[in-house]
Design an enzyme around this catalytic site. Structure first.
Site, mmCIF file in Angstrom:
data_model
loop_
_atom_site.group_PDB
_atom_site.id
_atom_site.type_symbol
_atom_site.label_atom_id
_atom_site.label_comp_id
_atom_site.label_asym_id
_atom_site.label_seq_id
_atom_site.Cartn_x
_atom_site.Cartn_y
_atom_site.Cartn_z
ATOM 1 N N LYS A 1 0.872 -1.175 0.000
ATOM 2 C CA LYS A 1 0.000 0.000 0.000
ATOM 3 C C LYS A 1 0.912 1.230 0.000
ATOM 4 C CE LYS A 1 -3.974 1.984 2.505
ATOM 5 N NZ LYS A 1 -4.839 1.890 3.705
ATOM 6 N N SER B 1 -9.696 2.623 2.583
ATOM 7 C CA SER B 1 -8.685 3.272 1.771
ATOM 8 C C SER B 1 -7.751 2.306 1.032
ATOM 9 C CB SER B 1 -7.845 4.183 2.657
ATOM 10 O OG SER B 1 -7.109 3.416 3.595
ATOM 11 N N SER C 1 -10.394 0.312 6.632
ATOM 12 C CA SER C 1 -9.678 0.472 5.360
ATOM 13 C C SER C 1 -9.154 -0.808 4.726
ATOM 14 C CB SER C 1 -8.510 1.445 5.535
ATOM 15 O OG SER C 1 -8.996 2.771 5.566
#
Lengths: 95, 474, 463
Positions: free
Chosen positions: C66, C141, C165
């Site tokens: 990420k 996210s 997320s």
């Protein structure tokens, strides 16, 4: 709760944002809605309740006072800045 | 001096703790003489994703400092974030202890006996250093998160002199406790002085001004005295004192208001979520508390009978000297003579440099004092031996060895002295003097003593010699 | 997971990953592809396998980081302008541990800027699209992580979960995602969002993959003093009540999508069939979970984002001239104004509001107390049940643009997931079929602190 011009300016100052008027208006609208929503918490009775800041039971976590090599040295760190001079970070004059 | 207004002073002091590493990272905490940004970890540089790593030694030293302020240690304390944007603050906040400080109420007792109460003291990280040039400034982060203990006094101080005495006593206590190097020149201790004036009859305090970043006892006294004059002039004219922070200049001898944001700073304190709280056991606290050694107040109590107050107050600025005296006293030996040697000889302008050499041992000093009291050394010779004992090439010798080497030992053995006297009196060239003396001219005795001293190569004790002469010439 | 060995080379695994990344470009998943380094690493690992040397437990496995994970010589921009031009000089603890096991990072994946969002639309690089329907959001996210795994670009991806997320994008894309007990995996080197909620976790295609990744990355780290003493696989909390609960208030919520509700009910009856007691739990305080979260989280966000000022790294404004302002003030103001996305600004301003003098007690402190009540409610629940089965989000993947202009409706995406972050308990999202429209559905199961491994076993039973 409606956010006033004065409040949005104060929050922009605390946040260090130079907001365009148009963005200021948009944020005023957004924040008013959000403050209204989080204001719901008023309903909850929290009298006599201890606050929680962290969700673990650990206490007294500290390290030994010994110098050890770091993951990045001065050169690696200063290489990240836009302006360097004499191994220092150059910024506009601080008045 | 009588003052028209009563002064109320409270002092905040930042003490730099002498840990090996910084408060939140494992880099060298002593940046003196090091290159800019050479003592900076990714944590101090505030890279994304970096987390503080608390140094346990700072916690221990804080407790010991608390002991040196007769303070209560709070078993439960934690860290908080104080937010402000500035180039010397890489994280955009300072990690401090706002809501739950580690040290609670205590007091510092001044030489006068007055107690100045401590409100609290807390751990926090220092900021970086900015250097300003014509069009730009440079940022050096070496000092970022150097461990500081901020000590906040109650407004118990009532004169510029007392402000100086408090700061000096606090400095002494911190140095004796061994929590800081106490190097004022390098800012190891920095003082913010809050001062307000009020008429004696007024009950509520006046508006205060804060003089920031003082780092010498003299400047503290001068700045406070100047503020008294400045504020009393305002009050005399019926004007208001505005609450502000002011800077002091040693050169000009005045304080000046510092540019501050029109809006009062809002630091938005928040509990630090990246560090677990402290919850110290009584055993842990006691163990550290007990590490606090004897403090100036203890030495005053101990030496009050044997050392004059003036001498002791001078010596108290030099922990190593006072500790040596204590060592000697522990051995049951008298310290008065050595205390005087320290004060009058060692600390005399011309000898100050000796403080950098190694201090003679308790045994050496005790022996020296004994020789002096037994008249084996004249006071001049004793001073000479004392000074020489600091020299690397002599420091391993006993005072006797050194005195012999320097031919300074006095001859006190009366038998030996009489022999020398007889020899001198047998010399024809002394016959006339002997006759004159007997005829009542006592001043010639001096000549005869001189002859004996010559014969003894200066090792005879003059007073002993003249006694023997008087006896023999009766 | 497909691990390199004498028959399957690391190079072949990496090449397959790289070509999938090419084929799936239009989903806008990757913000950085580390092609050359990945292939070199693969060759080096193959060479060691050839020589018969022992290799790591993840030998040759291509994975994605990420964009908020720091790893040496790679960008760590968190999909936000203010961190563009920032290349990390250090490795996050997680990247370092995966590297030790010979996993191969093929690149960094898109996310909501600074992890502020639930759709990955709020990215400086534009939205990542849903793996099954390009007109819909990936979730967020960790949207890039979820789609990268769902579309087989990588075998797993790292994620961070502050309010959902990892779990919400996992369910939007029909894969597995774990939000571990707070402190199980070191946060060192991961761009902080809200420190008291942030956890590091993973998205993968099976519960057993999650278990392997946890056993590799869990553990105490001296660089993160909030990381828990090692427990994973050793002294985990037992789940031996043979009973699972569901939250009445969630089931009755008008916001809950009916198809997710029936998916949940069928899982409950499956558990009943396996001999589990199914317990209805009333947890009224959870009604206040989201307001509580949206007070404390922005406060920590505002604080954690104070370090972004353009001075030491990342983007720095060029606008340093304006009447009655000093160049230094402009350096701060303009760098932050140009460098943050709108949602970042919203949260920073909310945070500065709830922390500002006069409002701290009424908002931040009040929320911190509400958090205690929520934790107490979970503790009570776990006296009765081993685990709680619940939706991860009230709805499946929504349309791109549907919620971008209405922050509150976007925040409501987190209404069921934030509860686990408030309490610091583990929660695992797992697939639960698809709806009529063919969109993936998913659920989450929550357990007491330190029950992560047993929770994974429970998820395997449910599959």
């Amino acid at each position: 709760m409606e956010v006033t011009e004065q409040e949005i300016n104060h929050l922009a100052m605390l946040s260090n944002f130079s907001l365009e008027p148009s963005e200021k208006d948009a944020l005023k609208k957004d924040l008013s809605g959000i403050f209204k929503y989080i204001g719901k918490l008023d309903e909850l009775d929290t009298s006599g309740v201890e606050p929680t800041y962290q969700v673990f039971e650990m206490k007294n976590v500290w390290r030994a006072d010994e110098i050890i090599n770091q993951d990045a040295d001065r050169e690696a760190l200063l290489a990240l800045t836009k302006e360097e001079r004499d191994h220092q970070i150059k910024v506009p004059k601080v008045l | 001096m009588a003052r028209k207004y009563e002064i109320t002073i409270g002092i905040e002091c930042h003490v730099q703790l002498k840990t090996k590493t910084k408060l939140f990272s494992e880099v060298d905490n002593d940046a003196r003489g090091k290159e800019p940004n050479s003592c900076v970890s990714p944590v101090d540089y505030a890279l994304p994703g970096m987390l503080p790593r608390l140094n346990g030694e700072a916690v221990r030293l804080a407790i010991r400092a608390g002991a040196a302020m007769n303070a209560k240690i709070n078993p439960d304390s934690r860290f908080d974030r104080k937010h402000y944007f500035y180039p010397d603050s890489p994280k955009g906040y300072q990690i401090t202890q706002f809501y739950h400080p580690i040290i609670g109420e205590g007091f510092v007792e001044l030489p006068s006996g007055k107690k100045i109460r401590i409100e609290h003291a807390h751990l926090e990280g220092d900021a970086g250093k900015l250097t300003h040039f014509d069009t730009y400034s440079l940022v050096d982060l070496n000092r970022v998160d150097t461990p500081l203990l901020e000590i906040v006094s109650m407004p118990d101080i009532s004169s510029p002199e007392e402000a100086r005495d408090y700061c000096k006593e606090l400095w002494r206590n911190m140095v004796y406790a061994g929590v800081t190097n106490g190097d004022l020149y390098n800012g190891n201790m920095r003082f913010d002085v809050n001062i307000s004036l009020k008429k004696p009859e007024d009950t509520k305090l006046g508006t205060r001004a804060e003089i920031k970043n003082l780092n010498s006892f003299r400047s503290i006294e001068r700045a406070a005295a100047y503020e008294y004059e400045r504020q009393s002039k305002l009050l005399d004219k019926g004007e208001k004192v505005i609450q502000e922070t002011r800077g002091w200049s040693d050169a000009t001898g005045v304080t000046t208001g510092q540019r501050s944001k029109e809006e009062a700073q809002d630091y938005r304190y928040m509990p630090e979520p990246d560090l677990p709280p402290l919850s110290l056991t009584q055993d842990f606290i006691k163990a550290e508390y007990d590490k606090c050694p004897a403090l100036p107040a203890d030495y005053r109590a101990r030496f009050t009978k044997v050392i004059t107050e003036d001498t002791l107050e001078v010596l108290l600025d030099y922990p190593e000297l006072v500790n040596r005296l204590a060592e000697i006293a522990d051995g049951g030996q008298p310290v008065d003579y050595i205390a005087n040697l320290f004060a009058s000889v060692l600390l005399a302008e011309e000898n100050q440099s000796l403080l950098n050499d190694n201090l003679p041992s308790a045994n050496q000093l005790t022996e020296l004092a004994a020789m002096k009291s037994k008249n084996e050394l004249s006071s001049t010779s004793a001073k000479e031996v004392f000074i020489k004992l600091f020299e690397p090439k002599h420091c391993d010798k006993t005072p006797l060895e050194l005195a012999k080497e320097l031919n300074l030992v006095q001859e006190n053995d009366s038998g030996a002295l009489e022999a020398i006297v007889d020899a001198v009196l047998a010399k024809p060239e002394t016959a006339k003097a002997q006759a004159d003396y007997k005829a009542g001219q006592e001043k010639v005795l001096g000549f005869l003593v001189g002859q004996v001293m010559k014969e003894s190569h200066g090792k005879a004790n003059p007073s002993a010699v003249s006694e023997i002469l008087k006896k023999k010439l009766k | 997971m497909k691990i390199a060995n004498s028959s399957t080379t690391a190079v072949s695994l990496v090449k397959a990953a790289l070509s999938r990344i090419e084929e799936t470009k239009e989903w806008n998943i990757f913000t950085f592809v580390d092609k050359k380094a990945a292939l070199e690493r693969a060759e080096e690992i193959d060479a060691r396998i050839k020589k018969g040397e022992t290799v790591g437990r993840l030998a040759g496995v291509p994975y994605a980081l990420k964009a908020n994970f720091l790893s040496k010589h790679r960008p760590a921009d968190a999909s936000v302008k203010i961190l563009t031009e920032f290349t990390s000089p250090i490795d996050s603890t997680t990247a370092e541990k995966l590297d030790k096991e010979d996993a191969i990072c093929v690149g960094c994946v898109n996310m909501d800027a600074f992890a502020h969002g639930s759709s990955t639309e709020n990215s400086y690089f534009g939205p990542t699209k849903n793996s099954t329907d390009k007109t819909r959001v990936a979730g967020g996210s960790s949207g890039g992580s979820a789609v990268a795994v769902a579309l087989d670009c990588v075998q797993f991806a790292t994620g961070s979960d502050t309010g959902g997320s990892i779990r919400q994008p996992a369910t939007f894309n029909g894969i597995y995602g774990i939000k571990p007990t707070y402190g199980t995996i070191s946060r060192y080197g991961v761009v902080a969002m809200a420190s008291s909620f942030d956890v590091i976790g993973f998205l993968a295609k099976s519960a057993s993959d999650l278990d392997l990744l946890m056993s590799i990355t869990a553990g105490q780290d001296p660089k993160d003093q909030t990381s828990l003493p090692d427990y994973y696989g050793a002294d985990d909390t037992k789940l031996d009540k043979k009973s699972v609960g569901y939250i009445k208030e969630f089931m009755d919520s008008p916001a809950l999508d009916p198809e997710i509700k029936s998916a949940l009910e069928s899982k409950l009856s499956a558990l009943r069939a396996k001999g589990y007691d199914i317990v209805e739990l009333s947890m009224p305080t959870l009604e206040y979970a989201l307001p509580t979260y949206y007070i404390i989280q922005p406060a920590e966000v505002a604080s954690n984002l104070s370090r972004y000022d353009g001075i030491r790294y990342g983007f720095r404004t060029k606008e340093l001239n304006a009447p009655d302002k000093t160049p230094l003030d402009l350096l701060f103001e303009n760098t932050r104004n140009e460098g943050f996305m709108r949602e970042n600004k919203r949260r920073i301003m909310i945070g500065n509001f709830v922390l500002s003098s006069g409002f701290y007690d009424a908002y931040f402190l009040k929320a911190a107390k509400a958090r205690t009540l929520i934790i107490n409610e979970f503790n009570k629940a776990f006296e009765k049940v081993d685990a709680i089965l619940s939706p991860a989000s009230p709805n499946p993947a929504f349309k791109l643009g549907e919620k971008v202009d209405d922050p509150v409706s976007m925040y409501l995406e987190d209404v069921m997931s934030v509860t686990a972050n408030l309490a610091g308990i583990p929660a695992i999202a797992f697939p639960a079929g698809t709806n009529k429209a063919g969109l993936p559905l998913g659920l989450q199961i929550m357990g007491p602190r330190r029950s992560d491994k047993n929770l994974i076993k429970l998820v395997e039973e449910l599959a």
